[in-house]
Design a protein around this motif. Structure first.
Motif, PDB file in Angstrom:
ATOM      1  N   ALA A  46       0.969  -1.306   0.022  1.00 24.17           N
ATOM      2  CA  ALA A  46       0.003   0.091   0.157  1.00 24.17           C
ATOM      3  C   ALA A  46       0.807   1.167  -0.193  1.00 24.17           C
ATOM      4  CB  ALA A  46      -0.965  -0.102   1.260  1.00 24.17           C
ATOM      5  N   ALA A  47       1.824   1.204   0.683  1.00 24.32           N
ATOM      6  CA  ALA A  47       2.666   2.332   0.666  1.00 24.32           C
ATOM      7  C   ALA A  47       3.703   2.572  -0.825  1.00 24.32           C
ATOM      8  CB  ALA A  47       4.034   2.134   1.912  1.00 24.32           C
ATOM      9  N   LEU A  48       4.032   1.516  -0.978  1.00 24.06           N
ATOM     10  CA  LEU A  48       4.588   1.435  -2.499  1.00 24.06           C
ATOM     11  C   LEU A  48       3.651   2.069  -3.479  1.00 24.06           C
ATOM     12  CD1 LEU A  48       6.332  -1.724  -2.221  1.00 24.06           C
ATOM     13  CD2 LEU A  48       7.587   0.588  -2.225  1.00 24.06           C
ATOM     14  N   SER A  72       8.568   6.194   6.491  1.00 26.91           N
ATOM     15  CA  SER A  72       7.737   6.450   7.479  1.00 26.91           C
ATOM     16  C   SER A  72       7.001   5.365   7.887  1.00 26.91           C
ATOM     17  CB  SER A  72       7.022   7.784   7.188  1.00 26.91           C
ATOM     18  OG  SER A  72       6.210   7.672   6.058  1.00 26.91           O
ATOM     19  N   THR A  73       6.513   4.627   6.696  1.00 26.59           N
ATOM     20  CA  THR A  73       5.684   3.554   7.034  1.00 26.59           C
ATOM     21  C   THR A  73       6.387   2.501   8.062  1.00 26.59           C
ATOM     22  OG1 THR A  73       4.413   3.754   5.080  1.00 26.59           O
ATOM     23  CG2 THR A  73       4.205   1.766   6.052  1.00 26.59           C
ATOM     24  N   LEU A  89       5.328   1.091  11.800  1.00 25.70           N
ATOM     25  CA  LEU A  89       5.091  -0.253  12.069  1.00 25.70           C
ATOM     26  C   LEU A  89       6.282  -0.690  13.032  1.00 25.70           C
ATOM     27  CD1 LEU A  89       4.278  -1.751   8.392  1.00 25.70           C
ATOM     28  CD2 LEU A  89       2.715  -1.085  10.481  1.00 25.70           C
ATOM     29  N   LEU A  90       7.499  -0.312  13.155  1.00 29.98           N
ATOM     30  CA  LEU A  90       8.313  -0.648  13.928  1.00 29.98           C
ATOM     31  C   LEU A  90       8.078  -0.311  15.376  1.00 29.98           C
ATOM     32  CD1 LEU A  90      11.163  -1.933  14.647  1.00 29.98           C
ATOM     33  CD2 LEU A  90      12.352   0.284  13.995  1.00 29.98           C
ATOM     34  N   ILE A  91       7.409   0.917  15.470  1.00 29.26           N
ATOM     35  CA  ILE A  91       7.050   1.471  16.878  1.00 29.26           C
ATOM     36  C   ILE A  91       6.172   0.701  17.257  1.00 29.26           C
ATOM     37  CG2 ILE A  91       6.071   3.491  17.845  1.00 29.26           C
ATOM     38  CD1 ILE A  91       7.398   5.358  16.085  1.00 29.26           C
ATOM     39  N   GLY A 117       6.170   9.945  13.672  1.00 29.13           N
ATOM     40  CA  GLY A 117       5.837   8.802  14.814  1.00 29.13           C
ATOM     41  C   GLY A 117       4.351   8.790  14.677  1.00 29.13           C
ATOM     42  N   ILE A 118       3.745   8.064  15.923  1.00 26.65           N
ATOM     43  CA  ILE A 118       2.236   7.736  15.777  1.00 26.65           C
ATOM     44  C   ILE A 118       1.423   8.903  16.596  1.00 26.65           C
ATOM     45  CG2 ILE A 118       2.869   5.353  15.698  1.00 26.65           C
ATOM     46  CD1 ILE A 118       2.493   4.974  18.600  1.00 26.65           C
TER      47      ILE A 118
END
Length: 285
Positions: A167-169, A201-202, A206-208, A283-284
């Motif tokens: 989706a990000a791509l 950023s995505t 997702l890592l956070i 960030g989130i």
């Protein structure tokens, strides 16, 4: 359209939080929430006094690190590889095939692992013997337990994890690729200098969110893979809470352990989100 989702979170996420109070009580089902004796931080003190808790914490951390370093990057890599494919039919076929394991229950996945890796007729051990090696008891071995757990997670969830990255791509501006090609950039350089910065950023968000579940090792999978021979390295917070709360009926202590795990997750989210903002990301929150 938001109502069903909001109702779900109210009923199954927020209202059950009232149950957290039993972590501060000697809870008895017969006395209920309001009749049970209030003991404050007694059960939290027990967590740090119990010798077995430290080993369980180490086991959980090691499995979490395995998942973070070996599983988390794979959906990104697979999404980037598939994004470079030009034959749309083949690309869709591969996507479908790697999505399928996500819909298989952990009971079936562990069953498949037992069939493949058992010493009694398992395909993997038969191949090892045919190559002149010795059988390895993967299922009872402490040394292979974490590798088995991580490998199962990779096989089951990697394909499904690529969806958000696809989706990000899809949101990357094609004109950036055109400009890069005009400047003489190769396919590899386009991926490094255009694609990866566009989805950075995505990846960070997702890592956070992943760090928020850092200590969630997955109850069902590990519970099914545990046995007396590998329990020393396989017992994690999720299975420990089940043993203490459901099998032994120590509801208050089990709730305290789970609450401690949740607090650690919140701290990791706050710290990682702060670091992401310091690095110039959104960030989130």
């Amino acid at each position: 359209m938001l109502f069903p989702g909001v109702l779900y979170f109210i009923l199954f996420k927020y209202l059950p939080m009232w149950g957290v109070m039993i972590a501060f009580q000697d809870y008895s089902p017969f006395s209920g929430f309001w009749g049970s004796e209030w003991v404050g931080l007694k059960h939290f003190a027990t967590i740090f006094d119990d010798d077995s808790t430290f080993q369980i914490f180490i086991n959980t951390i090691i499995l979490a690190v395995y998942n973070l370093f070996f599983f988390f990057p794979l959906p990104i890599i697979i999404a980037l590889m598939l994004n470079e494919m030009r034959k749309e039919l083949f690309k869709r076929l591969v996507q479908t095939l790697i999505y399928i394991p996500h819909f298989i229950s952990w009971v079936v996945v562990v069953g498949i692992a037992y069939i493949l890796f058992t010493t009694e007729g398992g395909i993997v051990n038969d191949v090892l013997v045919s190559l002149g090696g010795n059988k390895i008891n993967f299922l009872l071995s402490k040394e292979w337990f974490r590798t088995m757990i991580t490998s199962e997670v990779i096989w089951k969830e990697t394909g499904w994890g690529t969806i958000l990255f696809f989706a990000a791509l899809a949101g990357v501006d094609p004109q950036q690729y055109e400009a890069a090609r005009i400047d003489g950039a190769t396919r590899w350089q386009q991926m490094v200098h255009v694609t990866l910065p566009a989805i950075k950023s995505t990846i960070i968000i997702l890592l956070i969110l992943r760090l928020g579940h850092f200590l969630d090792s997955g109850f069902e999978q590990i519970f099914l893979m545990l046995n007396p021979m590998n329990r020393e390295v396989g017992e994690v917070f999720d299975t420990y809470v089940y043993a203490k709360g459901i099998e032994q009926g120590n509801f208050s202590y089990a709730t305290a352990v789970n609450l401690f795990k949740s607090v650690v997750g919140i701290i990791l989210v706050l710290v990682s989100n702060h670091l992401a903002k310091r690095a110039g990301e959104e960030g989130i929150y």
